[in-house]
Design a protein around this motif. Sequence first.
Motif, PDB file in Angstrom:
ATOM      1  N   VAL A  70      39.469  39.009  48.930  1.00  0.00           N
ATOM      2  CA  VAL A  70      40.106  37.946  48.149  1.00  0.00           C
ATOM      3  C   VAL A  70      41.636  38.010  48.175  1.00  0.00           C
ATOM      4  O   VAL A  70      42.301  37.314  47.422  1.00  0.00           O
ATOM      5  N   ARG A  71      42.199  38.838  49.073  1.00  0.00           N
ATOM      6  CA  ARG A  71      43.658  38.879  49.194  1.00  0.00           C
ATOM      7  C   ARG A  71      44.168  37.565  49.790  1.00  0.00           C
ATOM      8  O   ARG A  71      43.415  36.811  50.397  1.00  0.00           O
ATOM      9  N   GLU A  72      45.441  37.317  49.626  1.00  0.00           N
ATOM     10  CA  GLU A  72      46.026  36.085  50.139  1.00  0.00           C
ATOM     11  C   GLU A  72      46.216  36.161  51.661  1.00  0.00           C
ATOM     12  O   GLU A  72      46.112  37.229  52.258  1.00  0.00           O
ATOM     13  N   HIS A  73      46.490  35.033  52.275  1.00  0.00           N
ATOM     14  CA  HIS A  73      46.558  34.917  53.737  1.00  0.00           C
ATOM     15  C   HIS A  73      47.531  35.908  54.373  1.00  0.00           C
ATOM     16  O   HIS A  73      47.208  36.514  55.394  1.00  0.00           O
ATOM     17  N   ASP A  74      48.721  36.068  53.782  1.00  0.00           N
ATOM     18  CA  ASP A  74      49.710  36.959  54.383  1.00  0.00           C
ATOM     19  C   ASP A  74      49.244  38.413  54.359  1.00  0.00           C
ATOM     20  O   ASP A  74      49.469  39.165  55.305  1.00  0.00           O
ATOM     21  N   GLU A  75      48.573  38.832  53.301  1.00  0.00           N
ATOM     22  CA  GLU A  75      48.047  40.192  53.212  1.00  0.00           C
ATOM     23  C   GLU A  75      46.921  40.408  54.218  1.00  0.00           C
ATOM     24  O   GLU A  75      46.866  41.432  54.904  1.00  0.00           O
ATOM     25  N   TYR A  76      46.029  39.439  54.297  1.00  0.00           N
ATOM     26  CA  TYR A  76      44.882  39.514  55.201  1.00  0.00           C
ATOM     27  C   TYR A  76      45.333  39.586  56.655  1.00  0.00           C
ATOM     28  O   TYR A  76      44.735  40.297  57.464  1.00  0.00           O
ATOM     29  N   ALA A  77      46.401  38.864  56.985  1.00  0.00           N
ATOM     30  CA  ALA A  77      46.895  38.822  58.364  1.00  0.00           C
ATOM     31  C   ALA A  77      47.390  40.189  58.839  1.00  0.00           C
ATOM     32  O   ALA A  77      47.313  40.491  60.025  1.00  0.00           O
TER      33      ALA A  77
ATOM     34  N   LEU B   1      41.744  34.642  46.542  1.00  0.00           N
ATOM     35  CA  LEU B   1      41.467  34.383  45.132  1.00  0.00           C
ATOM     36  C   LEU B   1      41.994  33.008  44.720  1.00  0.00           C
ATOM     37  O   LEU B   1      41.339  32.305  43.945  1.00  0.00           O
ATOM     38  N   SER B   2      43.123  32.597  45.282  1.00  0.00           N
ATOM     39  CA  SER B   2      43.693  31.287  44.939  1.00  0.00           C
ATOM     40  C   SER B   2      42.806  30.125  45.382  1.00  0.00           C
ATOM     41  O   SER B   2      42.935  29.017  44.878  1.00  0.00           O
ATOM     42  N   GLU B   3      41.888  30.366  46.316  1.00  0.00           N
ATOM     43  CA  GLU B   3      40.978  29.332  46.818  1.00  0.00           C
ATOM     44  C   GLU B   3      39.539  29.582  46.391  1.00  0.00           C
ATOM     45  O   GLU B   3      38.633  28.829  46.754  1.00  0.00           O
ATOM     46  N   PHE B   4      39.328  30.635  45.651  1.00  0.00           N
ATOM     47  CA  PHE B   4      37.978  31.116  45.356  1.00  0.00           C
ATOM     48  C   PHE B   4      37.063  30.070  44.708  1.00  0.00           C
ATOM     49  O   PHE B   4      35.960  29.841  45.209  1.00  0.00           O
ATOM     50  N   PRO B   5      37.482  29.419  43.627  1.00  0.00           N
ATOM     51  CA  PRO B   5      36.579  28.435  43.005  1.00  0.00           C
ATOM     52  C   PRO B   5      36.151  27.316  43.959  1.00  0.00           C
ATOM     53  O   PRO B   5      34.999  26.881  43.936  1.00  0.00           O
ATOM     54  N   ALA B   6      37.056  26.876  44.825  1.00  0.00           N
ATOM     55  CA  ALA B   6      36.746  25.786  45.754  1.00  0.00           C
ATOM     56  C   ALA B   6      35.874  26.238  46.923  1.00  0.00           C
ATOM     57  O   ALA B   6      35.227  25.413  47.566  1.00  0.00           O
ATOM     58  N   ARG B   7      35.828  27.554  47.183  1.00  0.00           N
ATOM     59  CA  ARG B   7      35.117  28.045  48.367  1.00  0.00           C
ATOM     60  C   ARG B   7      33.946  28.965  48.034  1.00  0.00           C
ATOM     61  O   ARG B   7      33.367  29.577  48.940  1.00  0.00           O
ATOM     62  N   VAL B   8      33.589  29.037  46.773  1.00  0.00           N
ATOM     63  CA  VAL B   8      32.530  29.958  46.358  1.00  0.00           C
ATOM     64  C   VAL B   8      31.203  29.666  47.063  1.00  0.00           C
ATOM     65  O   VAL B   8      30.385  30.567  47.254  1.00  0.00           O
ATOM     66  N   ASP B   9      30.998  28.445  47.508  1.00  0.00           N
ATOM     67  CA  ASP B   9      29.748  28.098  48.194  1.00  0.00           C
ATOM     68  C   ASP B   9      29.631  28.747  49.574  1.00  0.00           C
ATOM     69  O   ASP B   9      28.570  28.703  50.194  1.00  0.00           O
ATOM     70  N   GLU B  10      30.690  29.394  50.054  1.00  0.00           N
ATOM     71  CA  GLU B  10      30.640  30.123  51.323  1.00  0.00           C
ATOM     72  C   GLU B  10      29.990  31.500  51.166  1.00  0.00           C
ATOM     73  O   GLU B  10      29.735  32.183  52.154  1.00  0.00           O
ATOM     74  N   ILE B  11      29.731  31.894  49.926  1.00  0.00           N
ATOM     75  CA  ILE B  11      29.123  33.187  49.638  1.00  0.00           C
ATOM     76  C   ILE B  11      27.615  33.007  49.531  1.00  0.00           C
ATOM     77  O   ILE B  11      27.135  32.092  48.864  1.00  0.00           O
TER      78      ILE B  11
ATOM     79  N   SER C  35      39.837  41.630  42.941  1.00  0.00           N
ATOM     80  CA  SER C  35      38.400  41.627  43.237  1.00  0.00           C
ATOM     81  C   SER C  35      37.598  41.702  41.940  1.00  0.00           C
ATOM     82  O   SER C  35      36.550  41.073  41.814  1.00  0.00           O
ATOM     83  N   PHE C  36      38.112  42.430  40.954  1.00  0.00           N
ATOM     84  CA  PHE C  36      37.468  42.485  39.639  1.00  0.00           C
ATOM     85  C   PHE C  36      37.423  41.087  39.033  1.00  0.00           C
ATOM     86  O   PHE C  36      36.396  40.657  38.520  1.00  0.00           O
ATOM     87  N   GLN C  37      38.539  40.355  39.129  1.00  0.00           N
ATOM     88  CA  GLN C  37      38.593  38.987  38.607  1.00  0.00           C
ATOM     89  C   GLN C  37      37.595  38.084  39.323  1.00  0.00           C
ATOM     90  O   GLN C  37      36.923  37.257  38.695  1.00  0.00           O
ATOM     91  N   ALA C  38      37.501  38.227  40.637  1.00  0.00           N
ATOM     92  CA  ALA C  38      36.564  37.406  41.411  1.00  0.00           C
ATOM     93  C   ALA C  38      35.126  37.710  41.010  1.00  0.00           C
ATOM     94  O   ALA C  38      34.308  36.792  40.879  1.00  0.00           O
ATOM     95  N   CYS C  39      34.816  38.980  40.811  1.00  0.00           N
ATOM     96  CA  CYS C  39      33.465  39.369  40.376  1.00  0.00           C
ATOM     97  C   CYS C  39      33.155  38.778  39.005  1.00  0.00           C
ATOM     98  O   CYS C  39      32.052  38.249  38.782  1.00  0.00           O
ATOM     99  N   GLN C  40      34.122  38.853  38.091  1.00  0.00           N
ATOM    100  CA  GLN C  40      33.936  38.256  36.757  1.00  0.00           C
ATOM    101  C   GLN C  40      33.671  36.761  36.874  1.00  0.00           C
ATOM    102  O   GLN C  40      32.787  36.221  36.204  1.00  0.00           O
ATOM    103  N   TYR C  41      34.433  36.085  37.707  1.00  0.00           N
ATOM    104  CA  TYR C  41      34.263  34.647  37.900  1.00  0.00           C
ATOM    105  C   TYR C  41      32.854  34.334  38.415  1.00  0.00           C
ATOM    106  O   TYR C  41      32.184  33.439  37.898  1.00  0.00           O
ATOM    107  N   LEU C  42      32.415  35.059  39.433  1.00  0.00           N
ATOM    108  CA  LEU C  42      31.081  34.820  39.987  1.00  0.00           C
ATOM    109  C   LEU C  42      30.009  34.983  38.925  1.00  0.00           C
ATOM    110  O   LEU C  42      29.082  34.181  38.828  1.00  0.00           O
ATOM    111  N   GLU C  43      30.132  36.033  38.126  1.00  0.00           N
ATOM    112  CA  GLU C  43      29.119  36.305  37.112  1.00  0.00           C
ATOM    113  C   GLU C  43      29.173  35.309  35.965  1.00  0.00           C
ATOM    114  O   GLU C  43      28.141  34.802  35.532  1.00  0.00           O
ATOM    115  N   GLN C  44      30.378  35.011  35.457  1.00  0.00           N
ATOM    116  CA  GLN C  44      30.509  34.140  34.292  1.00  0.00           C
ATOM    117  C   GLN C  44      30.307  32.664  34.616  1.00  0.00           C
ATOM    118  O   GLN C  44      29.669  31.938  33.866  1.00  0.00           O
ATOM    119  N   ALA C  45      30.853  32.207  35.731  1.00  0.00           N
ATOM    120  CA  ALA C  45      30.798  30.785  36.060  1.00  0.00           C
ATOM    121  C   ALA C  45      29.565  30.387  36.865  1.00  0.00           C
ATOM    122  O   ALA C  45      29.161  29.229  36.840  1.00  0.00           O
TER     123      ALA C  45
END
Length: 96
Positions: free
Chosen positions: A18-25, A37-47, A63-73
């Motif tokens: 869930v790192r941003e593009h520059d970090e991932y590169a 993470l900034s695109e996570f809600p719009a792209r969650v269907d890719e999981i 990643s903790f925030q992303a996990c919380q989002y997946l579980e809660q939302a």
Amino acid sequence: MKSVTVHEVPADAQLIDVREHDEYAVDHAAGVVHIPLSEFPARVDEIDPDRDIYVLCKVGGRSFQACQYLEQAHGIEAVNVEGGTDAWRAAGLPMN
């Protein structure tokens, strides 16, 4: 939410970075799916909710925030990878 070390991530895991593009590169764990993470809600269907989901970032906060989002939302269980990409690299695990 469950958390694991990089050594506990199965070889065939569905691994989400869930790192941003520059970090991932710069570098990333081999075999990850990149969903910033900034695109996570719009792209969650890719999981795939039918596979175990392991999420990592740089050190574990986003990643903790992303996990919380997946579980809660979405009611989807996800596993936070402690230490993130930094720990993955330090452990000598495969990188791209």
